[in-house]
Design an enzyme around this catalytic site. Sequence first.
Site, mmCIF file in Angstrom:
data_model
loop_
_atom_site.group_PDB
_atom_site.id
_atom_site.type_symbol
_atom_site.label_atom_id
_atom_site.label_comp_id
_atom_site.label_asym_id
_atom_site.label_seq_id
_atom_site.Cartn_x
_atom_site.Cartn_y
_atom_site.Cartn_z
ATOM 1 C CD GLU A 116 31.283 56.965 8.303
ATOM 2 O OE1 GLU A 116 31.530 57.256 8.011
ATOM 3 O OE2 GLU A 116 31.749 55.490 8.252
ATOM 4 C CB CYS A 135 31.907 48.976 14.291
ATOM 5 S SG CYS A 135 32.506 49.858 14.960
ATOM 6 C CB CYS A 142 35.444 62.310 17.674
ATOM 7 S SG CYS A 142 36.172 61.451 19.639
ATOM 8 C CB CYS A 146 42.992 60.336 16.576
ATOM 9 S SG CYS A 146 42.406 60.171 18.628
ATOM 10 C CB CYS A 149 40.793 58.704 13.387
ATOM 11 S SG CYS A 149 38.745 58.453 13.869
ATOM 12 N N GLY A 192 33.460 58.779 17.342
ATOM 13 C CA GLY A 192 33.049 59.459 18.575
ATOM 14 C C GLY A 192 34.229 58.878 19.392
ATOM 15 C CD GLU A 193 36.745 58.089 24.125
ATOM 16 O OE1 GLU A 193 37.429 57.861 23.436
ATOM 17 O OE2 GLU A 193 36.330 57.620 24.913
ATOM 18 C CB SER A 224 36.743 51.272 21.534
ATOM 19 O OG SER A 224 38.269 51.464 21.295
ATOM 20 C CG ASN A 323 41.162 50.849 7.371
ATOM 21 O OD1 ASN A 323 41.809 50.514 6.430
ATOM 22 N ND2 ASN A 323 39.946 50.680 8.198
ATOM 23 C CB CYS A 366 33.785 54.181 11.973
ATOM 24 S SG CYS A 366 32.469 53.570 11.739
HETATM 25 N N1 SAH Z 1 37.257 56.938 20.302
HETATM 26 C C1 SAH Z 1 37.049 55.598 20.784
HETATM 27 C C2 SAH Z 1 36.011 54.129 19.924
HETATM 28 C C3 SAH Z 1 36.194 54.604 18.581
HETATM 29 S S1 SAH Z 1 37.529 55.096 17.479
HETATM 30 C C4 SAH Z 1 38.431 55.705 20.351
HETATM 31 O O1 SAH Z 1 39.747 55.827 19.690
HETATM 32 O O2 SAH Z 1 39.408 54.061 21.204
HETATM 33 C C5 SAH Z 1 37.762 52.971 17.688
HETATM 34 C C6 SAH Z 1 39.513 52.188 17.090
HETATM 35 O O3 SAH Z 1 38.847 52.588 15.670
HETATM 36 C C7 SAH Z 1 40.576 52.872 17.639
HETATM 37 O O4 SAH Z 1 41.007 52.376 18.609
HETATM 38 C C8 SAH Z 1 41.047 54.439 16.984
HETATM 39 O O5 SAH Z 1 42.245 54.418 16.651
HETATM 40 C C9 SAH Z 1 40.931 53.190 15.512
HETATM 41 N N2 SAH Z 1 41.301 53.992 14.107
HETATM 42 C C10 SAH Z 1 40.703 54.736 13.711
HETATM 43 N N3 SAH Z 1 41.037 55.362 12.567
HETATM 44 C C11 SAH Z 1 41.858 54.599 12.223
HETATM 45 C C12 SAH Z 1 42.246 53.973 10.972
HETATM 46 N N4 SAH Z 1 42.436 54.505 9.726
HETATM 47 N N5 SAH Z 1 43.093 52.896 11.012
HETATM 48 C C13 SAH Z 1 42.620 51.590 11.697
HETATM 49 N N6 SAH Z 1 42.307 51.791 12.890
HETATM 50 C C14 SAH Z 1 41.470 52.886 12.699
HETATM 51 FE FE1 SF4 Z 2 40.299 59.754 18.197
HETATM 52 FE FE2 SF4 Z 2 38.400 57.707 19.263
HETATM 53 FE FE3 SF4 Z 2 37.291 59.804 18.660
HETATM 54 FE FE4 SF4 Z 2 38.829 58.380 16.454
HETATM 55 S S1 SF4 Z 2 36.912 57.843 17.529
HETATM 56 S S2 SF4 Z 2 39.816 60.770 16.664
HETATM 57 S S3 SF4 Z 2 40.430 57.608 17.172
HETATM 58 S S4 SF4 Z 2 39.037 58.776 20.272
#
Ligand code: SAH
Ligand code: SF4
Length: 402
Positions: A116, A135, A142, A146, A149, A192-193, A224, A323, A366
Amino acid sequence: MLSEAVSDGAAQPLISVPPAGARDARPGLSGVPKAQLERWLSERGQPAYRARQIADHVWAGAAQTADELRTLPAALRRDLDATYRLTTLEQPELTPADGGLTQKALHRLDDGRLIETVLMRYPARGWRRARATACISSQAGCAVGCPFCATGELGFWRDLEVAEIVDQVRFWRQWLAGVGQRLTNVVFMGMGEPLLNVNRVLDAAAAITDRSRFGLGARHVTISTSGVLPGIERLIAAGPAYTLAVSLHAARPELRDVLVPLNRRYPIADVVDAAGRYAATTGRRVTYEYVMIQGINDTPADAHAAVNLLRGQLAHVNLIPMNPVAHTPWQPSPASRVDAFAAILRAGGLGTTVRRNRGVDIGAACGQLAADRAGAPTPAAIARRQELLVVRSAAAISAARR
Ligand code: SAH
Ligand code: SF4
């Protein structure tokens, strides 16, 4: 190993995804180094200026296949098509939100995996010029897991190729050109990370910022990370002054272990220290992202812990109400909670911005669309995960209070 760091009941993929299809063996042209393309051309007895012609199509054109490159001889077009792909992404499905200012795209890769991207447009306001931010994703799925997410629910599928990353940017640049606008910013905040695919992300970022290719300023590219310490060290060594964003979400270790499972491998204090060194070498302040989850990480004690962690850093904090994601037991913090949290950070000397969520109605966090398409988890799996998260977060919160 990463899997050890994150292997944990709540961080297991929630959705079992079907196996991927076969890959297309032809590399995407936007990821092919200039020297390699020049060599390929000279092996075919082609003049050197063909490389420039092809690059013009890749970086400024809208063609989807080699056959459309009418400035090239037909035989070369056929040869090019047999060896390389002009784009690695199929035409995506677009979903608009926020009156069209936000657009979300679901792109299919050659092996059928879905990734996405989101475009966010900000009209000119006062002295601020109009901006358009893409974005983009760095991996399909990933591994960090988390629990708030949607991408985390999917688990890890694979790293994206350089061209697959760059082509997301090319897609939005072309789309914007169609409405007479320019792409001004790129953020690696999709699926993704990025720092677990650091080599390709750095190559893609170099292409995006190279003057002869995309030419975006380094400071307009944000990477990020959930806190991959070796990746931050790589960024420091690499040199360019990209904007670094660290996903903080909790300053207290017990709680961050639950919200960002990578914290057990790379503790946040070490990550902040490395991010501080990146800020010192680049002169760019680091952004700390903090997703606000009601009753979980939004108390005054959490705010004071963040102040203590970040005191003295060249840093700025973004507070983002979560979100809502289908399979967590959690809700976004109400505005009053977010404002009270922000007030404590500011009183502690930390620059703080409260972000408004974009595209909540189209699942613009995302991974949400891809997760929906990947299939529904079983009710039992959802219940198990929710129970684990409730128990884990409650234990982390009470441990911090002791
Ligand atoms: N993996 C990297 C980058 C992708 S996620 C990271 O975690 O930084 C990008 C951002 O979106 C991160 O700050 C993540 O914590 C946030 N994010 C993920 N799920 C979310 C949600 N449900 N609501 C708001 N932000 C979210
Ligand atoms: Fe965590 Fe970023 Fe991976 Fe989502 S994309 S699981 S926020 S590290």
